[in-house]
Write a protein that holds these residues in place. Structure first.
Motif, PDB file in Angstrom:
ATOM      1  N   UNK A 138       0.823  -1.202   0.000  1.00 37.27           N
ATOM      2  CA  UNK A 138       0.000   0.000   0.000  1.00 37.27           C
ATOM      3  C   UNK A 138       0.861   1.258   0.000  1.00 37.27           C
ATOM      4  N   UNK A 139       1.911   1.274   0.809  1.00 34.78           N
ATOM      5  CA  UNK A 139       2.808   2.420   0.889  1.00 34.78           C
ATOM      6  C   UNK A 139       3.526   2.647  -0.443  1.00 34.78           C
ATOM      7  N   UNK A 140       4.025   1.578  -1.043  1.00 37.30           N
ATOM      8  CA  UNK A 140       4.723   1.692  -2.334  1.00 37.30           C
ATOM      9  C   UNK A 140       3.769   2.147  -3.435  1.00 37.30           C
ATOM     10  N   UNK A 141       2.552   1.609  -3.454  1.00 34.46           N
ATOM     11  CA  UNK A 141       1.566   2.031  -4.451  1.00 34.46           C
ATOM     12  C   UNK A 141       1.191   3.489  -4.265  1.00 34.46           C
ATOM     13  N   UNK A 142       1.019   3.920  -3.018  1.00 34.99           N
ATOM     14  CA  UNK A 142       0.699   5.317  -2.752  1.00 34.99           C
ATOM     15  C   UNK A 142       1.789   6.230  -3.303  1.00 34.99           C
ATOM     16  N   UNK A 143       3.043   5.837  -3.134  1.00 30.47           N
ATOM     17  CA  UNK A 143       4.155   6.641  -3.639  1.00 30.47           C
ATOM     18  C   UNK A 143       4.129   6.709  -5.165  1.00 30.47           C
TER      19      UNK A 143
END
Length: 180
Positions: A15-20
């Motif tokens: 989720x964090x990587x996709x948000x970035x």
């Protein structure tokens, strides 16, 4: 149990990587449109819908297109894709590899396609397709310096040193992935 905790941790990383990658500051590597939602996994670039269509038209042997929102992603692939994006100041990243010689391109009339989210619309599809093919299929804007043996040795060192942007640059420049 332990498996549930590991899955939750993977979900958070994903989720964090996709948000970035879906950041408002992200732009399409080909036309510069804001907030691209697609990517070419093997080329390491983010794409808008219009440019993703041009990549799909080239075929999966040249560009493997996936949706950042619709497809499932494994954390290691997202981490690699994140490492191949430009720095906050816009420098580096996979697109810098694919466009290393764009400003000095011959002929000098090569222009980037109109941003698909621009006020005037996406512009001509033909121009977008020609630019994408010049950039990735013909590798017209890649710095192609170095001989095969030197490129192969440098590629091996980049892979062993976990330097994905350097490895991509070397492959784009003609390094053989079969170097021994």
């Amino acid at each position: 149990g332990a498996g549930a905790g590991k899955r939750a941790s993977q979900q958070e990383r994903r989720s964090s990587a996709l948000d970035a990658l879906l950041s408002p500051a992200a732009t399409c590597a080909d036309c510069g449109a804001r907030r691209p939602e697609w990517c070419s996994v093997n080329l390491g670039v983010l794409l808008c819908l219009e440019c993703a269509g041009c990549h799909r038209a080239m075929g999966t042997h040249l560009s493997k297109v996936r949706s950042l929102k619709l497809d499932s992603w494994e954390p290691p692939l997202l981490a690699l894709l994140s490492r191949l994006q430009p720095a906050a100041d816009g420098t580096g990243g996979a697109n810098a590899v694919w466009e290393a010689a764009l400003n000095g391109a011959s002929p000098p009339t090569v222009r980037r396609p109109t941003p698909s989210d621009g006020a005037g619309g996406a512009g001509h599809r033909e121009h977008r397709e020609v630019f994408v093919r010049l950039k990735y299929e013909l590798r017209e804007f890649v710095d192609k310096s170095g001989d095969a043996a030197a490129l192969g040795a440098a590629l091996l060192a980049a892979c062993e040193g976990e330097k994905p942007e350097e490895a991509l640059r070397l492959i784009a420049s003609g390094a053989s992935v079969d170097y021994e």
